[in-house]
Design an enzyme around this catalytic site. Sequence first.
Site, PDB file in Angstrom:
ATOM      1  N   PRO A  88       0.816  -1.217   0.000  1.00 22.56           N
ATOM      2  CA  PRO A  88       0.000   0.000   0.000  1.00 22.56           C
ATOM      3  C   PRO A  88       0.853   1.272   0.000  1.00 22.56           C
ATOM      4  O   PRO A  88       0.355   2.348  -0.312  1.00 22.56           O
ATOM      5  CB  PRO A  88      -0.810  -0.101   1.300  1.00 22.56           C
ATOM      6  CG  PRO A  88      -0.739  -1.533   1.715  1.00 22.56           C
ATOM      7  CD  PRO A  88       0.558  -2.055   1.196  1.00 22.56           C
ATOM      8  N   GLU A 115       2.099  -8.420   8.485  1.00 22.45           N
ATOM      9  CA  GLU A 115       2.211  -6.955   8.458  1.00 22.45           C
ATOM     10  C   GLU A 115       3.173  -6.480   7.369  1.00 22.45           C
ATOM     11  O   GLU A 115       3.509  -5.302   7.308  1.00 22.45           O
ATOM     12  CB  GLU A 115       2.686  -6.438   9.823  1.00 22.45           C
ATOM     13  CG  GLU A 115       1.761  -6.793  10.975  1.00 22.45           C
ATOM     14  CD  GLU A 115       0.333  -6.335  10.730  1.00 22.45           C
ATOM     15  OE1 GLU A 115       0.139  -5.146  10.419  1.00 22.45           O
ATOM     16  OE2 GLU A 115      -0.577  -7.178  10.845  1.00 22.45           O
ATOM     17  N   ARG A 153      -0.196  -7.472 -20.993  1.00 17.71           N
ATOM     18  CA  ARG A 153      -0.993  -6.956 -22.120  1.00 17.71           C
ATOM     19  C   ARG A 153      -0.235  -5.940 -22.946  1.00 17.71           C
ATOM     20  O   ARG A 153      -0.615  -5.659 -24.076  1.00 17.71           O
ATOM     21  CB  ARG A 153      -2.259  -6.243 -21.639  1.00 17.71           C
ATOM     22  CG  ARG A 153      -3.131  -6.940 -20.704  1.00 17.71           C
ATOM     23  CD  ARG A 153      -4.217  -6.035 -20.153  1.00 17.71           C
ATOM     24  NE  ARG A 153      -4.875  -5.235 -21.175  1.00 17.71           N
ATOM     25  CZ  ARG A 153      -5.880  -5.647 -21.919  1.00 17.71           C
ATOM     26  NH1 ARG A 153      -6.378  -6.839 -21.767  1.00 17.71           N
ATOM     27  NH2 ARG A 153      -6.398  -4.853 -22.823  1.00 17.71           N
ATOM     28  N   ASP A 167      -6.938   0.531 -25.795  1.00 16.97           N
ATOM     29  CA  ASP A 167      -7.386   0.434 -24.400  1.00 16.97           C
ATOM     30  C   ASP A 167      -7.709   1.815 -23.843  1.00 16.97           C
ATOM     31  O   ASP A 167      -7.093   2.802 -24.221  1.00 16.97           O
ATOM     32  CB  ASP A 167      -6.275  -0.140 -23.514  1.00 16.97           C
ATOM     33  CG  ASP A 167      -6.209  -1.651 -23.597  1.00 16.97           C
ATOM     34  OD1 ASP A 167      -6.999  -2.237 -24.355  1.00 16.97           O
ATOM     35  OD2 ASP A 167      -5.361  -2.223 -22.903  1.00 16.97           O
TER      36      ASP A 167
HETATM   37  C1  4H6 Z   1       2.897  -5.334   2.087  1.00 15.70           C
HETATM   38  C2  4H6 Z   1       2.748  -4.756   3.329  1.00 15.70           C
HETATM   39  C3  4H6 Z   1      -0.695  -4.369  -1.724  1.00 15.70           C
HETATM   40  C4  4H6 Z   1       1.867  -6.077   1.540  1.00 15.70           C
HETATM   41  C5  4H6 Z   1       1.568  -4.929   4.022  1.00 15.70           C
HETATM   42  C6  4H6 Z   1      -0.606  -5.339  -0.743  1.00 15.70           C
HETATM   43  C7  4H6 Z   1      -2.633  -3.501  -0.661  1.00 15.70           C
HETATM   44  C8  4H6 Z   1      -1.710  -3.445  -1.695  1.00 15.70           C
HETATM   45  C9  4H6 Z   1       0.678  -6.268   2.239  1.00 15.70           C
HETATM   46  C10 4H6 Z   1       0.522  -5.674   3.494  1.00 15.70           C
HETATM   47  C11 4H6 Z   1      -1.550  -5.346   0.280  1.00 15.70           C
HETATM   48  C12 4H6 Z   1      -1.816  -2.392  -2.757  1.00 15.70           C
HETATM   49  C13 4H6 Z   1      -0.961  -7.147   4.735  1.00 15.70           C
HETATM   50  C14 4H6 Z   1      -1.046  -4.746   5.103  1.00 15.70           C
HETATM   51  C15 4H6 Z   1      -2.390  -7.233   5.209  1.00 15.70           C
HETATM   52  C16 4H6 Z   1      -2.454  -4.923   5.610  1.00 15.70           C
HETATM   53  C17 4H6 Z   1      -0.413  -7.087   1.607  1.00 15.70           C
HETATM   54  N1  4H6 Z   1      -2.549  -4.429   0.287  1.00 15.70           N
HETATM   55  N2  4H6 Z   1      -0.675  -5.825   4.222  1.00 15.70           N
HETATM   56  N3  4H6 Z   1      -2.610  -1.361  -2.528  1.00 15.70           N
HETATM   57  N4  4H6 Z   1      -1.548  -6.251   1.309  1.00 15.70           N
HETATM   58  O1  4H6 Z   1      -1.156  -2.503  -3.771  1.00 15.70           O
HETATM   59  O2  4H6 Z   1      -2.628  -6.211   6.152  1.00 15.70           O
END
Ligand code: 4H6
Length: 224
Positions: A88, A115, A153, A167
């Site tokens: 994220p 995490e 793609r 696209d």
């Molecule tokens: C890395 C760090 C990508 C990956 C934390 C992965 C959203 C995206 C994750 C986490 C993801 C995106 C584990 C944090 C679950 C929250 C895996 N979420 N998480 N937006 N989750 O690209 O708890």
Amino acid sequence: MRFDVITLFPEMFSAIQDEGVIARGIKKSLLSINTWQLRDFSDNKHRNIDDKSYGGGAGMVMQVKPIRDCINKIKQCKPKTKVIYLSPQGKKLTHRLAKEISTLDSITLLCGRYEGVDERVIEHDVDMEISIGDYVISGGELAAMVLIDAVSRQIPGVLGNQDSLNDSFANGLLDYPHYTRPEEIDDQIVPEVLLSGHQANIDAWRQSQAIQNTQKKRKDLVEK
Ligand code: 4H6
């Protein structure tokens, strides 16, 4: 392009390998997906690859050693691979970024669970942190599959025809509306111009609809 994927759930990737656009790309040898079970790089009999977070709190953190060993193993074969961590906190994946990545020869995708990974992996082993959008999902695997699809793609020859040129986003606009048979259903009709056979008029109509669509649904794209 070769994708190496580091994951605790390699079976998930059969979802994109067995059918559809990516399966065709694999068949044509334009791309390949290799999954790596991170637990195979654990150093204990329980096959653990995570541990408690320094500083406390409920969640577990993925450890440096198994991830680093796995990346180094991949690099024995692909020394120039670019390591991408799906998180994220990453740079937002866009059409433009997918196209840039599609020119690379080797990508390694690191999928986080719990995490996420120990920060020292990001500092030392990761080349690029990418996010598929501003929301959280339970693991990096689905994000990695989205990236693999969007990038694949853009590789010439992966799509049957070269329709990726048309696209949404390829020209910075959303798509125009599409219609198929029948010409009329429940009093809803197909726009006359599409039945006219006059291709120049059809192209002009589609272009103008794409612009109107973008204005109406995605003002942010017009402003850019
Ligand atoms: C890395 C760090 C990508 C990956 C934390 C992965 C959203 C995206 C994750 C986490 C993801 C995106 C584990 C944090 C679950 C929250 C895996 N979420 N998480 N937006 N989750 O690209 O708890």
